[in-house]
Design an enzyme around this catalytic site. Structure first.
Site, PDB file in Angstrom:
ATOM      1  N   ARG A 179       0.840  -1.205   0.000  1.00  0.00           N
ATOM      2  CA  ARG A 179       0.000   0.000   0.000  1.00  0.00           C
ATOM      3  C   ARG A 179       0.864   1.240   0.000  1.00  0.00           C
ATOM      4  O   ARG A 179       1.838   1.333   0.750  1.00  0.00           O
ATOM      5  CB  ARG A 179      -0.917  -0.011   1.229  1.00  0.00           C
ATOM      6  CG  ARG A 179      -1.794  -1.250   1.229  1.00  0.00           C
ATOM      7  CD  ARG A 179      -2.842  -1.252   2.298  1.00  0.00           C
ATOM      8  NE  ARG A 179      -3.600  -2.502   2.220  1.00  0.00           N
ATOM      9  CZ  ARG A 179      -4.603  -2.832   3.031  1.00  0.00           C
ATOM     10  NH1 ARG A 179      -4.969  -1.992   3.977  1.00  0.00           N
ATOM     11  NH2 ARG A 179      -5.220  -3.979   2.877  1.00  0.00           N
ATOM     12  N   GLU A 185      -7.399  -0.866  15.279  1.00  0.00           N
ATOM     13  CA  GLU A 185      -7.945  -1.739  14.243  1.00  0.00           C
ATOM     14  C   GLU A 185      -6.936  -2.824  13.858  1.00  0.00           C
ATOM     15  O   GLU A 185      -5.780  -2.545  13.578  1.00  0.00           O
ATOM     16  CB  GLU A 185      -8.282  -0.916  12.999  1.00  0.00           C
ATOM     17  CG  GLU A 185      -8.808  -1.796  11.878  1.00  0.00           C
ATOM     18  CD  GLU A 185      -8.720  -1.137  10.496  1.00  0.00           C
ATOM     19  OE1 GLU A 185      -8.610   0.097  10.436  1.00  0.00           O
ATOM     20  OE2 GLU A 185      -8.747  -1.887   9.502  1.00  0.00           O
ATOM     21  N   ARG A 190       1.654   0.510  10.191  1.00  0.00           N
ATOM     22  CA  ARG A 190       1.262   0.998   8.857  1.00  0.00           C
ATOM     23  C   ARG A 190       2.471   0.957   7.937  1.00  0.00           C
ATOM     24  O   ARG A 190       3.277   1.876   7.912  1.00  0.00           O
ATOM     25  CB  ARG A 190       0.711   2.425   8.978  1.00  0.00           C
ATOM     26  CG  ARG A 190      -0.013   2.934   7.740  1.00  0.00           C
ATOM     27  CD  ARG A 190      -0.583   4.324   7.956  1.00  0.00           C
ATOM     28  NE  ARG A 190      -1.580   4.380   8.990  1.00  0.00           N
ATOM     29  CZ  ARG A 190      -2.865   4.041   8.825  1.00  0.00           C
ATOM     30  NH1 ARG A 190      -3.291   3.679   7.643  1.00  0.00           N
ATOM     31  NH2 ARG A 190      -3.706   4.091   9.833  1.00  0.00           N
ATOM     32  N   ARG A 245       0.313  -6.634  12.518  1.00  0.00           N
ATOM     33  CA  ARG A 245      -0.469  -6.047  13.605  1.00  0.00           C
ATOM     34  C   ARG A 245      -0.752  -7.068  14.697  1.00  0.00           C
ATOM     35  O   ARG A 245      -0.872  -6.725  15.872  1.00  0.00           O
ATOM     36  CB  ARG A 245      -1.770  -5.447  13.070  1.00  0.00           C
ATOM     37  CG  ARG A 245      -1.514  -4.170  12.286  1.00  0.00           C
ATOM     38  CD  ARG A 245      -2.786  -3.423  11.951  1.00  0.00           C
ATOM     39  NE  ARG A 245      -2.468  -2.219  11.174  1.00  0.00           N
ATOM     40  CZ  ARG A 245      -3.356  -1.332  10.739  1.00  0.00           C
ATOM     41  NH1 ARG A 245      -4.647  -1.518  11.020  1.00  0.00           N
ATOM     42  NH2 ARG A 245      -2.979  -0.276  10.063  1.00  0.00           N
ATOM     43  N   SER A 252     -10.848  -5.821   9.323  1.00  0.00           N
ATOM     44  CA  SER A 252     -12.137  -5.332   8.853  1.00  0.00           C
ATOM     45  C   SER A 252     -12.850  -6.486   8.189  1.00  0.00           C
ATOM     46  O   SER A 252     -12.269  -7.157   7.348  1.00  0.00           O
ATOM     47  CB  SER A 252     -11.949  -4.238   7.795  1.00  0.00           C
ATOM     48  OG  SER A 252     -11.827  -2.990   8.390  1.00  0.00           O
TER      49      SER A 252
END
Length: 456
Positions: free
Chosen positions: A294, A381, A309, A422, A384
């Site tokens: 990403r 988070e 991230r 994560r 999802s």
RNA sequence: GGAAGCGUGGCAGAGCGGCCGAAUGCACUCGCCUUGAAAGCGAGAGACCCGCAAGGGUCCGGGGGUUCAAAUCCCUCCGCUUCCGCCA
């Protein structure tokens, strides 16, 4: 060798993609279906209000104009073509006298067809471009709002760890343990990359194996190994393109353009692009462990520390293809599969319902799973789980056919299950001891071969 | 990268420029027959688009061209197969 492990026979695939010029009207092609414009225009859909909840202004007038213009162009072309066909077959039997007039009429019709088709093509392209940019309609039972602060608490599992010493965050822990080397990662690739070392690297491998085994053995998923470079067409199918190209890493060799996947959702979901699935074969449950890439454009300064991230990270992904009417029921199952990962590791977390304005472009309903991070003293988070309804299936051409012949589009869902980095963050922070060591959850020990990390 | 060949319905496989949305076989669906099944017999059945419907249109790898008319002729691109080269 492309023999599929799925029970569904791949449909014949067309060789052209979205990228080419618009196809001839009616020709078999990548569909211009995305949203069904008639559904969007139907007052009962309440599309304007629903899209407003996510801050999108639907231009109903333009949509209506394009749709009716396109349809009438199709009709005019069809009528002219029908006559041309009749005239052409009549030429052979015509007398020498009649013949020139018929041929002349056929020539006229040819021009009529050409102009109607050209108009159709133009309007079709405009309509498609408009539709491709319209996000999915958020479900009405999502809370209002546009940020994670507006999310609605659904349930919690486990107790947020109360430590009787000052907790370290995962970066300090990782470096003290000698398993994380961010400085050298920067040397190799710049910011937002990570190097794991020794037991850290092994832990990553162990987590991936643990998740994959859990999903394939306990949850009924079929594991795939898929490409991490994909086409523009694939990314358009799942909804990352055309709008979010700036989030992706793009590669090119000569004329050939490929993108690094931001998630295995893209290859897994597009596995069935342009196929018709038999409803009796549903649900299909797929999983894959892949790297994800990403660009993180637009997140400057956010989460610059550590593994949270990164430009490249590794993740186990879950994708389900289900009957449209069952999508929300299936989402409950899916989120449970993701939760099982954390429960198995004994990591405290909570589940929240995202606000209507905070869900992804393609989603109509999303649960976030947030894991407790003692180092930050808050939930962050980690996964999802989204229900895309038929939104992606329409873009990617994933159809269904039931035994009685009823046709429709599948619903697609996906969830992380889980991201390795994560998870490692949570594992380090929740497992840390006063002496600087970190306990490894029992469930993971068979994969790691060790049950504790100790400072180097 | 070089050479040759091939791309037709779920699969296999025919197809003279008009009577081809396309023979035939297998598979499939529904009847008949049978205790049940198989075999046999009969019938049916592709996808997509426009349309409330009736109906119309499109699709023989994609795109373009020739022609009044293209699965059929021409160009081009893509894919696949085999041989050679190069590599993990």
């Amino acid at each position: 060798m492309v023999r599929s492990t799925s029970c569904v026979r791949p449909a014949r695939l067309t060789t052209s993609g979205w990228g080419g010029s618009p196809n001839r009207p009616g020709a078999r092609r990548y569909p211009a279906t995305m949203h069904d414009p008639r559904v969007l225009l139907d007052p009962a859909t309440d599309a304007v209000r629903r899209l407003t909840r996510r801050g999108f202004a639907l231009d109903v007038a333009t949509l209506d104009k394009l749709l009716s213009g396109r349809n009438s162009a199709i009709q005019r072309a069809d009528e002219a073509r029908a006559e041309a066909k009749r005239v052409a077959t009549s030429v052979k039997g015509a007398s020498a006298d009649e013949r020139p007039a018929r041929v002349e009429r056929a020539r006229e019709l040819k021009a009529v067809i050409a102009s109607a088709e050209e108009e159709h093509r133009g309007l079709e392209t405009e309509l498609r471009d408009l539709l491709l940019g319209i996000p999915n309609l958020p479900a009405d039972d999502l809370p209002d709002g546009t940020s994670d602060a507006d999310a609605e608490h659904v349930r919690s599992w486990g107790e947020p760890v109360e430590l009787d010493f000052a907790p370290l965050d995962h970066v300090d822990l990782g470096e003290k343990l000698g398993i994380l080397d961010l400085a050298r990662a920067t040397k190799l690739s710049g910011p937002r990359f990570a190097v794991l070392r020794g037991r850290g690297a092994k832990l990553e491998r162990a987590l991936a194996r643990y998740f994959l085994e859990l999903h394939t053995e306990q949850h009924g998923y079929t594991e795939f190994s898929v490409p991490t470079l994909v086409t523009r067409a694939a990314l358009t199918g799942t909804g990352q393109l055309p709008k979010f190209e700036h989030d992706l890493f793009r590669t090119g060799v000569a004329e050939r353009e490929l993108f690094l996947i931001p998630t295995a959702e893209v290859p897994l979901t597009n596995l069935h692009a342009q196929e018709t699935l038999a409803t009796e074969d549903l649900p299909l449950a797929y999983t894959a462990h892949t790297p994800c890439f990403r660009s993180e454009a637009g997140s400057y300064g956010r989460d610059t520390r550590g593994l949270v991230r990164l430009h490249e990270f590794s993740k186990v992904e879950l994708v389900r293809f289900v009957e449209a009417s069952r999508s929300r029921t299936e989402l409950e199952l899916l989120v449970g599969h993701a939760e099982a990962c954390l429960q198995g590791l004994g990591l405290a977390y909570r589940v929240v319902k995202l606000a209507a304005g905070d869900i992804g472009f393609s989603a109509e309903f999303t649960y976030d799973i947030e894991v407790w991070l003692p180092g930050q003293q808050r939930y962050r988070e980690i996964a999802s789980a989204s229900d895309f309804g038929t939104f992606q299936a329409r873009r990617a051409g994933i159809r269904t056919k039931s035994r009685d012949g009823t046709r429709g589009f599948a619903a697609t869902l996906n969830s992380s299950g889980l991201p390795i980095g994560r998870t490692l963050v949570a594992l380090l922070e929740q497992g840390q001891q006063a002496d600087g060591s970190v306990r490894i959850p029992e469930a993971l020990v068979p994969y790691t071969g060790f049950d504790v990390l100790t400072p180097a």
